[in-house]
Design an enzyme around this catalytic site. Structure first.
Site, PDB file in Angstrom:
ATOM      1  N   LYS A  28      -2.720  -2.161  -2.892  1.00  0.00           N
ATOM      2  CA  LYS A  28      -3.724  -1.270  -2.309  1.00  0.00           C
ATOM      3  C   LYS A  28      -3.343   0.145  -2.708  1.00  0.00           C
ATOM      4  CE  LYS A  28      -6.028  -0.057   1.996  1.00  0.00           C
ATOM      5  NZ  LYS A  28      -6.672  -0.645   3.176  1.00  0.00           N
ATOM      6  N   GLU A  34       0.827  -1.214   0.000  1.00  0.00           N
ATOM      7  CA  GLU A  34       0.000   0.000   0.000  1.00  0.00           C
ATOM      8  C   GLU A  34       0.862   1.265   0.000  1.00  0.00           C
ATOM      9  OE1 GLU A  34      -2.588   0.509   3.405  1.00  0.00           O
ATOM     10  OE2 GLU A  34      -3.481   2.315   2.561  1.00  0.00           O
TER      11      GLU A  34
HETATM   12  P1  13P Z   1      -9.147   4.330   4.676  1.00  0.00           P
HETATM   13  O1  13P Z   1     -10.062   3.629   3.702  1.00  0.00           O
HETATM   14  O2  13P Z   1      -9.866   4.884   5.868  1.00  0.00           O
HETATM   15  O3  13P Z   1      -8.232   5.295   3.999  1.00  0.00           O
HETATM   16  O4  13P Z   1      -8.221   3.204   5.311  1.00  0.00           O
HETATM   17  C1  13P Z   1      -7.702   2.245   4.525  1.00  0.00           C
HETATM   18  C2  13P Z   1      -6.431   1.774   5.105  1.00  0.00           C
HETATM   19  O5  13P Z   1      -6.308   0.652   5.506  1.00  0.00           O
HETATM   20  C3  13P Z   1      -5.286   2.690   5.159  1.00  0.00           C
HETATM   21  O6  13P Z   1      -4.133   1.963   5.437  1.00  0.00           O
END
Ligand code: 13P
Length: 340
Positions: A219, A177
């Site tokens: 992600k 991510e």
């Molecule tokens: P949000 O969808 O609230 O941005 O969180 C997703 C997430 O896991 C961030 O690491």
């Protein structure tokens, strides 16, 4: 590394009609969420709230996975059923956040570096024994005056790739991510430029570390106008620019991309995902969700820290899970918001 197991898990995480619930807030982040409804954040309140999410009737059908925090991975219901076992029994996959949060990056003002590689191999084995089949590591890229620097992008993408290689070595699918933050006055073109630089660096780093792309899930943040940009892009433009950016930077071998909500509302997050999946563009990977706030906010507000509101909170979570599940198929319709 058992490639086949990794591929099966990664594909199940992005199965059509389903997505991932991010409920892995660290204690300080969870405290901020609970403060917004005036609820004390402690082990017992976190267990009560997260237990509601995990046992919400009708939600797991649309949730392929749940990203847990270390504490939640070790918690159980009042009757002694482990949360991770409940998730697995419902046909979903328990996952675990393994990064240890961000530090101010030394010699790089306003930029962050994500820590957590030391001891990661041992932690992953323990989490695997507790039932985790995937993990998450979040890097943060900030847009601002003269940033992000290449140094910040490269350091964070290298760490993501090292994390991913440790995961696959332990038989765990890595969610990588690299969040490009929504904060700032930048326009959508700037976000597009930074997202492309970030994703290109990420996939180069993953290739250098021999990470098996078919056993990995990305992600990503959508390509958006900065939160304080006076010129806010439309949902259609966001969907188009996000797809273009991903097509130019993400290998076809990847099973899927799941989006974070990152400050978008619950409704925006659903509509924009749906717009992408309804666009008719031929994509080589699945596009799904791994929302935290966009799935949880309505449930958190409905709960309000009171046990008697638990069922309504669960209904709110199941609704958002169902609507986002439909958005993964391009089948969301705003009338479905009323149908609950
Ligand atoms: P949000 O969808 O609230 O941005 O969180 C997703 C997430 O896991 C961030 O690491």
């Amino acid at each position: 590394m058992n490639r086949q197991t990794l591929e099966e898990t990664a594909n199940a995480m992005v199965a059509p009609g389903r997505g991932i619930l991010a409920m892995d807030e660290s204690h300080p982040t969870c405290k901020r969420r609970f403060d917004s409804i005036g609820v004390d954040c402690n082990e017992s309140s976190r267990r009560a709230y997260r237990g509601l999410l995990i046992t919400a009737p009708g939600a797991a059908e649309h949730l392929s996975g749940y990203i847990l925090f270390d504490e939640t991975m070790r918690q159980s219901t009042d009757t002694g059923n482990r949360f991770a076992d409940i998730i697995t029994a419902a046909g979903s996959i328990p996952g675990i956040k393994v990064d240890r949060g961000t530090l101010d990056m030394p010699l790089h003002p306003e930029e962050k570096y994500t820590q957590g590689l030391d001891g990661l191999a041992e932690r992953l084995i323990e989490y695997r024994d507790l039932g985790a089949r995937f993990a998450k590591w979040r890097s943060v890229i900030t847009i601002g005056d003269g940033i992000p620097t290449n140094a910040c992008i490269e350091a964070n993408m290298w760490a993501l790739a090292m994390y991913a290689s440790f995961c696959q070595d332990a038989g765990i699918v890595p969610i990588v991510e690299p969040e490009v933050l929504i904060d700032g006055v930048h326009d959508i073109e700037t976000c597009d430029f930074v997202s492309r630089a970030t994703l290109s660096a990420l996939f180069s780093a993953l290739a250098r570390q021999n990470v098996h792309i078919e056993g990995t899930v990305l992600k990503a943040s959508m390509v958006l106008s900065g939160k304080d940009c006076p010129d806010q892009a439309s949902d259609d433009e966001i969907a188009e620019k996000t797809i273009d950016c991903l097509r130019d930077t993400v290998p076809a071998a990847l099973p899927g991309v799941v989006f974070l909500s990152g400050g978008q509302t619950a409704l925006q997050s659903t509509v924009r995902l749906n717009t992408m999946n309804a666009s008719g563009v031929d994509l080589s990977w699945r596009l799904s969700f791994s929302y935290g706030r966009a799935l949880q906010d309505p449930a958190l507000r409905a709960w309000d820290g009171k046990a008697e509101n638990g069922e309504e909170a669960q209904r709110q979570l199941a609704l958002r899970a169902r609507l986002n599940g439909a958005a993964t198929l391009g089948e969301y319709d705003p009338n479905m918001e009323q149908a609950a």
